[in-house]
Design an enzyme around this catalytic site. Structure first.
Site, PDB file in Angstrom:
ATOM      1  N   TYR A 200     -25.452  74.017 -11.524  1.00  0.00           N
ATOM      2  CA  TYR A 200     -26.403  74.693 -10.646  1.00  0.00           C
ATOM      3  C   TYR A 200     -25.701  75.255  -9.418  1.00  0.00           C
ATOM      4  O   TYR A 200     -24.519  74.994  -9.174  1.00  0.00           O
ATOM      5  CB  TYR A 200     -27.533  73.740 -10.233  1.00  0.00           C
ATOM      6  CG  TYR A 200     -27.155  72.699  -9.191  1.00  0.00           C
ATOM      7  CD1 TYR A 200     -26.353  71.608  -9.513  1.00  0.00           C
ATOM      8  CD2 TYR A 200     -27.603  72.816  -7.874  1.00  0.00           C
ATOM      9  CE1 TYR A 200     -26.011  70.660  -8.552  1.00  0.00           C
ATOM     10  CE2 TYR A 200     -27.271  71.865  -6.908  1.00  0.00           C
ATOM     11  CZ  TYR A 200     -26.470  70.794  -7.256  1.00  0.00           C
ATOM     12  OH  TYR A 200     -26.128  69.867  -6.302  1.00  0.00           O
TER      13      TYR A 200
ATOM     14  N   LYS B 115     -20.260  71.713 -10.075  1.00  0.00           N
ATOM     15  CA  LYS B 115     -21.584  71.489  -9.478  1.00  0.00           C
ATOM     16  C   LYS B 115     -22.563  71.177 -10.613  1.00  0.00           C
ATOM     17  O   LYS B 115     -23.346  72.035 -11.047  1.00  0.00           O
ATOM     18  CB  LYS B 115     -21.998  72.705  -8.632  1.00  0.00           C
ATOM     19  CG  LYS B 115     -23.056  72.373  -7.577  1.00  0.00           C
ATOM     20  CD  LYS B 115     -23.090  73.439  -6.502  1.00  0.00           C
ATOM     21  CE  LYS B 115     -24.287  73.316  -5.563  1.00  0.00           C
ATOM     22  NZ  LYS B 115     -24.348  72.100  -4.767  1.00  0.00           N
TER      23      LYS B 115
ATOM     24  N   GLU C  49     -16.104  63.410   0.518  1.00  0.00           N
ATOM     25  CA  GLU C  49     -17.148  64.308   1.036  1.00  0.00           C
ATOM     26  C   GLU C  49     -18.384  63.478   1.301  1.00  0.00           C
ATOM     27  O   GLU C  49     -18.311  62.244   1.325  1.00  0.00           O
ATOM     28  CB  GLU C  49     -17.420  65.443   0.036  1.00  0.00           C
ATOM     29  CG  GLU C  49     -17.901  64.958  -1.327  1.00  0.00           C
ATOM     30  CD  GLU C  49     -18.209  66.091  -2.295  1.00  0.00           C
ATOM     31  OE1 GLU C  49     -18.511  67.208  -1.859  1.00  0.00           O
ATOM     32  OE2 GLU C  49     -18.173  65.834  -3.508  1.00  0.00           O
TER      33      GLU C  49
ATOM     34  N   LEU D  44     -16.760  68.738  -4.068  1.00  0.00           N
ATOM     35  CA  LEU D  44     -17.284  70.073  -4.348  1.00  0.00           C
ATOM     36  C   LEU D  44     -16.678  71.059  -3.351  1.00  0.00           C
ATOM     37  O   LEU D  44     -16.711  70.792  -2.139  1.00  0.00           O
ATOM     38  CB  LEU D  44     -18.813  70.078  -4.207  1.00  0.00           C
ATOM     39  CG  LEU D  44     -19.427  71.411  -4.610  1.00  0.00           C
ATOM     40  CD1 LEU D  44     -19.517  71.513  -6.128  1.00  0.00           C
ATOM     41  CD2 LEU D  44     -20.790  71.606  -3.992  1.00  0.00           C
TER      42      LEU D  44
END
Ligand code: PDD
Length: 291
Positions: A30, A144, A176, A200
């Protein structure tokens, strides 16, 4: 109004078969694209990252960039807010349940839009709380993927602790956030973890580093140790829906002086200026590397 497999319709009417591999396996990817004044921000970069995610799961891109751009324009026009965030989602399609890829199946394509609300001024003024947790996700966090169960569990830990985000640590280094990228500021230097398979590659992360480079803010892209996170003067989180936010408490302790610092103030101002310039057409929508 949403888009599903060739048709535009109200979300209440959208139906996906239960054998969709997104539903059965979380087999899809996505993107979340911010839209300001009805213009998609950094669209080329988001479409490039979509391609990277699709390549990562070995799924052919169902649309060319111009087709995506057309679909997004229609979704943006069909929704009432000027500032929106568009969610687009591609799964491997509908097939009898079998882990191995099905043959000759058409991917499912779904696009929806929601209003994009800027973080409230009180939160920007006070900063937000975060907790830390062990990053127990897989080793392809650069994809993702819609299979977000680890991220869901990790972010819920923050919510349960009355915090906004979970800062993830893997083998002594910061990767992250559960749904954001994290920066550290120390002695006037901005520290960013290097893009690799453990995080990401955030579009907002790129914008922040480009602004730092353009404005000659000292920055280093390198592995950031847990110790550096815990002794940071400032911690910042970035994402397409939250832009830049200051983290002022970590695991119940103040970060630095416990209030948003000078690095946040500067980057926040630069980010807003950049965004407005792009949206007014004074600057290109994409970075020079992509357009
Ligand atoms: N998430 N890392 C993770 C795990 C994320 O889920 C996100 C964003 C980011 C920031 O990437 P970007 O700046 O491109 O938004 C980093 C989106 C907003 C979401 O899942 O809703």
């Amino acid at each position: 109004m949403i888009y599903l497999n060739g048709d535009f319709m109200p979300i209440e009417e959208a139906r996906v078969p239960v054998l969709d591999r997104g539903f059965i396996f979380g087999d899809g990817v996505y993107e979340v694209i911010p839209v300001y004044s009805r213009k998609a921000f950094r669209l080329a970069e988001h479409l490039l990252r979509l391609q990277h995610s699709l390549d990562g799961i070995r799924l052919q891109n169902p649309h060319s960039d111009s087709e995506w751009s057309n679909l997004l324009e229609q979704i943006i026009a069909g929704n009432e807010h000027d500032d929106q965030y568009v969610y687009l989602h591609v799964t491997r399609g509908v097939a009898r349940r079998d882990h191995a890829f099905p043959k000759g199946v058409v991917p499912t394509v779904f696009i929806m839009s929601n209003p994009l609300l800027a973080p409230p001024a009180e939160l920007l003024a006070a900063g937000v709380a975060a907790i830390t947790a062990n990053d127990n996700r897989w080793l392809r966090c650069d994809i993702k993927a819609i299979s977000l169960l680890p991220n869901v569990l990790l972010r819920q830990m923050a919510v349960d602790a009355g915090a906004m985000e979970t800062v993830l640590l893997r083998e002594g280094f910061m990767t992250e956030g559960a749904a954001s990228n994290i920066f550290v500021a120390k002695n006037g230097v901005l520290l960013a973890p290097p893009k690799n398979h453990l995080m990401l590659p955030g579009i907002t992360y790129d914008v922040v580093l480009e602004l730092a480079a353009a404005e000659k803010i000292p920055y280093e892209v390198r592995a950031i140790s847990e110790y550096e996170v815990r002794t940071a003067q400032e911690l910042l989180l970035t994402s397409s829906t939250k832009e830049i936010m200051p983290i002022t408490r970590l695991d119940g302790k103040p970060v630095g002086e416990g209030k948003p610092g000078a690095m946040f103030a500067l980057l926040y101002r630069l980010y807003q200026r950049y965004k407005h310039n792009v949206m007014r057409g004074n600057l290109p929508v994409s970075s020079p590397d992509v357009s």
